[in-house]
Design a protein around this motif. Structure first.
Motif, short mmCIF file in Angstrom:
data_model
loop_
_atom_site.label_atom_id
_atom_site.label_comp_id
_atom_site.label_asym_id
_atom_site.label_seq_id
_atom_site.Cartn_x
_atom_site.Cartn_y
_atom_site.Cartn_z
N VAL A 39 28.99 50.78 14.86
CA VAL A 39 29.48 49.97 13.75
C VAL A 39 29.91 50.82 12.56
O VAL A 39 30.56 50.34 11.64
CB VAL A 39 28.42 48.95 13.29
N GLY A 40 29.59 52.12 12.60
CA GLY A 40 29.97 53.00 11.50
C GLY A 40 31.26 53.76 11.74
O GLY A 40 32.03 53.99 10.82
N ALA A 107 26.34 53.98 4.99
CA ALA A 107 26.10 52.75 4.24
C ALA A 107 27.35 52.33 3.47
O ALA A 107 27.69 51.13 3.43
CB ALA A 107 24.93 52.94 3.28
N ARG A 108 28.04 53.28 2.89
CA ARG A 108 29.27 52.97 2.16
C ARG A 108 30.34 52.44 3.12
O ARG A 108 31.08 51.50 2.78
CB ARG A 108 29.77 54.23 1.45
N LYS A 109 30.42 53.02 4.32
CA LYS A 109 31.39 52.55 5.31
C LYS A 109 31.10 51.10 5.70
O LYS A 109 32.02 50.28 5.83
CB LYS A 109 31.34 53.43 6.55
N LEU A 110 29.83 50.79 5.89
CA LEU A 110 29.47 49.43 6.29
C LEU A 110 29.83 48.42 5.20
O LEU A 110 30.35 47.33 5.49
CB LEU A 110 27.98 49.35 6.61
N VAL A 111 29.56 48.77 3.95
CA VAL A 111 29.92 47.89 2.84
C VAL A 111 31.43 47.67 2.80
O VAL A 111 31.91 46.54 2.63
CB VAL A 111 29.44 48.49 1.50
N HIS A 112 32.19 48.76 2.97
CA HIS A 112 33.65 48.67 2.93
C HIS A 112 34.17 47.79 4.07
O HIS A 112 35.06 46.95 3.86
CB HIS A 112 34.26 50.07 3.02
N ARG A 113 33.63 47.97 5.26
CA ARG A 113 34.09 47.19 6.41
C ARG A 113 33.77 45.71 6.26
O ARG A 113 34.56 44.85 6.61
CB ARG A 113 33.49 47.75 7.69
N ALA A 123 27.05 41.81 8.86
CA ALA A 123 26.10 41.27 7.89
C ALA A 123 24.71 41.08 8.48
O ALA A 123 23.71 41.25 7.77
CB ALA A 123 26.62 39.95 7.32
N CYS A 124 24.61 40.76 9.76
CA CYS A 124 23.30 40.53 10.37
C CYS A 124 22.48 41.82 10.38
O CYS A 124 21.31 41.82 9.97
CB CYS A 124 23.48 40.00 11.79
N LEU A 125 23.08 42.92 10.83
CA LEU A 125 22.38 44.20 10.85
C LEU A 125 22.01 44.64 9.44
O LEU A 125 20.87 45.09 9.18
CB LEU A 125 23.27 45.26 11.51
N MET A 126 22.93 44.51 8.50
CA MET A 126 22.69 44.92 7.13
C MET A 126 21.56 44.10 6.50
O MET A 126 20.72 44.62 5.77
CB MET A 126 23.98 44.80 6.32
N ALA A 127 21.53 42.81 6.80
CA ALA A 127 20.49 41.93 6.26
C ALA A 127 19.11 42.31 6.81
O ALA A 127 18.10 42.20 6.10
CB ALA A 127 20.80 40.47 6.59
N GLN A 128 19.06 42.76 8.06
CA GLN A 128 17.78 43.18 8.63
C GLN A 128 17.22 44.38 7.86
O GLN A 128 16.01 44.44 7.60
CB GLN A 128 17.97 43.52 10.11
N ASP A 226 23.15 40.71 -3.45
CA ASP A 226 24.49 41.26 -3.62
C ASP A 226 24.66 42.40 -2.63
O ASP A 226 23.68 42.88 -2.05
CB ASP A 226 24.71 41.73 -5.06
N ASP A 227 25.90 42.88 -2.47
CA ASP A 227 26.11 43.95 -1.49
C ASP A 227 25.80 45.33 -2.06
O ASP A 227 25.16 46.15 -1.39
CB ASP A 227 27.54 43.90 -0.93
N VAL A 228 26.23 45.59 -3.31
CA VAL A 228 26.04 46.92 -3.90
C VAL A 228 25.58 46.79 -5.35
O VAL A 228 26.08 45.94 -6.09
CB VAL A 228 27.34 47.74 -3.87
#
Length: 263
Positions: A39-40, A107-113, A123-128, A226-228
């Motif tokens: 995912v990255g 982490a920055r790449k995931l936020v951007h994507r 969002a599911c992975l990030m929320a975990q 929030d995301d960031v």
């Protein structure tokens, strides 16, 4: 997980469309056409929704010791309950901030994507990871509230990345999601490139509770998602609106935090 995974999941969610006896065959064929990727960086991986070793090493997870108020990592352990000089000099309008990772590398790449490439499947992975980083505040909260987008920006973007994170967080924790309680009533400029002072001016008066929804947060322990976290202007303004409505405790929880390094 990408567009192919969404298509496959959609088929499997309709049992009548795919007989049980052929699902295994379809799954195998699907994986040949759409092999799971990181995912990255999109490198092939052993399973969907995972990171390759290189991207995993690039994630700067935020762990203790850190400031109990702002969540900023300390270079050394100052003891239980230690608070940073920044939090003492400029107390935030929320009770505490927690973030899963430093806003750099993977982490920055995931936020951007998620935010700009419509990768809502992330969002599911990030929320975990956010749930892990919440320091027990999600378990103790009464409700989860996402930082909202203004109606005009929401129509252009078609989704709210903070609401996506909050939705998965609420589902994982079994907590109420109040997606329509807090509104962004002012069409603010984009924060990117603005100074800290300009960001605060830009966000002043930007949020308000939806009419008649004050009871949603009055006397409640709220987790604001929030995301960031960058300068705190956005979540600060949102926290003030929640406080004005009578929220008893406000925890800000973000996926990433922009930090210069341990203090």
């Amino acid at each position: 997980m990408g567009a192919g995974d969404d298509l496959f999941s959609g088929l499997l969610s309709r049992p009548a469309a795919v007989p049980a006896g052929v699902r295994g065959v379809l799954r195998s064929v699907f994986r040949l056409v759409y092999p799971p990727t990181c995912v990255g960086c999109n490198r092939m991986t052993g399973e969907a929704g995972a990171l390759c070793p290189d991207c995993w090493r690039e994630i700067g997870f935020i762990d203790r010791p850190f400031c109990e108020v702002l969540g900023i990592p300390f270079a050394r352990d100052h003891g239980e309950g230690a608070v940073s000089a920044q939090a003492i000099a400029q107390p935030p309008p929320f009770d505490r901030l927690r973030a899963a990772a430093s806003h750099e590398g993977t982490a920055r790449k995931l936020v951007h994507r998620l935010k700009y490439l419509d990768r809502t499947d992330l969002a599911c992975l990030m929320a975990q990871w956010m749930l892990r980083a919440s320091d027990g505040t999600v378990d103790a909260c009464d409700c989860i509230v996402p930082v909202p987008l203004h109606r005009g920006r929401f129509l252009r973007r078609r989704f709210n990345q903070s609401a996506e994170l909050a939705r998965h967080l609420a589902k994982a924790a079994g907590k109420p999601l109040l997606a329509g309680t807090l509104l962004r009533v002012k069409p603010t400029e984009r924060q990117v490139g603005l100074s800290a002072l300009a960001r605060r001016d830009n966000m002043r008066g930007a949020f308000s509770l939806a009419p008649g929804r004050e009871a949603d947060v009055y006397g409640k322990r709220v987790v604001l998602v929030d995301d960031v976290y960058t300068t705190g202007a956005t979540v600060g303004a949102a926290s003030r609106a929640l406080r004005k409505a009578g929220a008893a405790d406000v925890t800000v929880l973000t996926f990433a935090m922009a930090i210069s390094g341990p203090i």
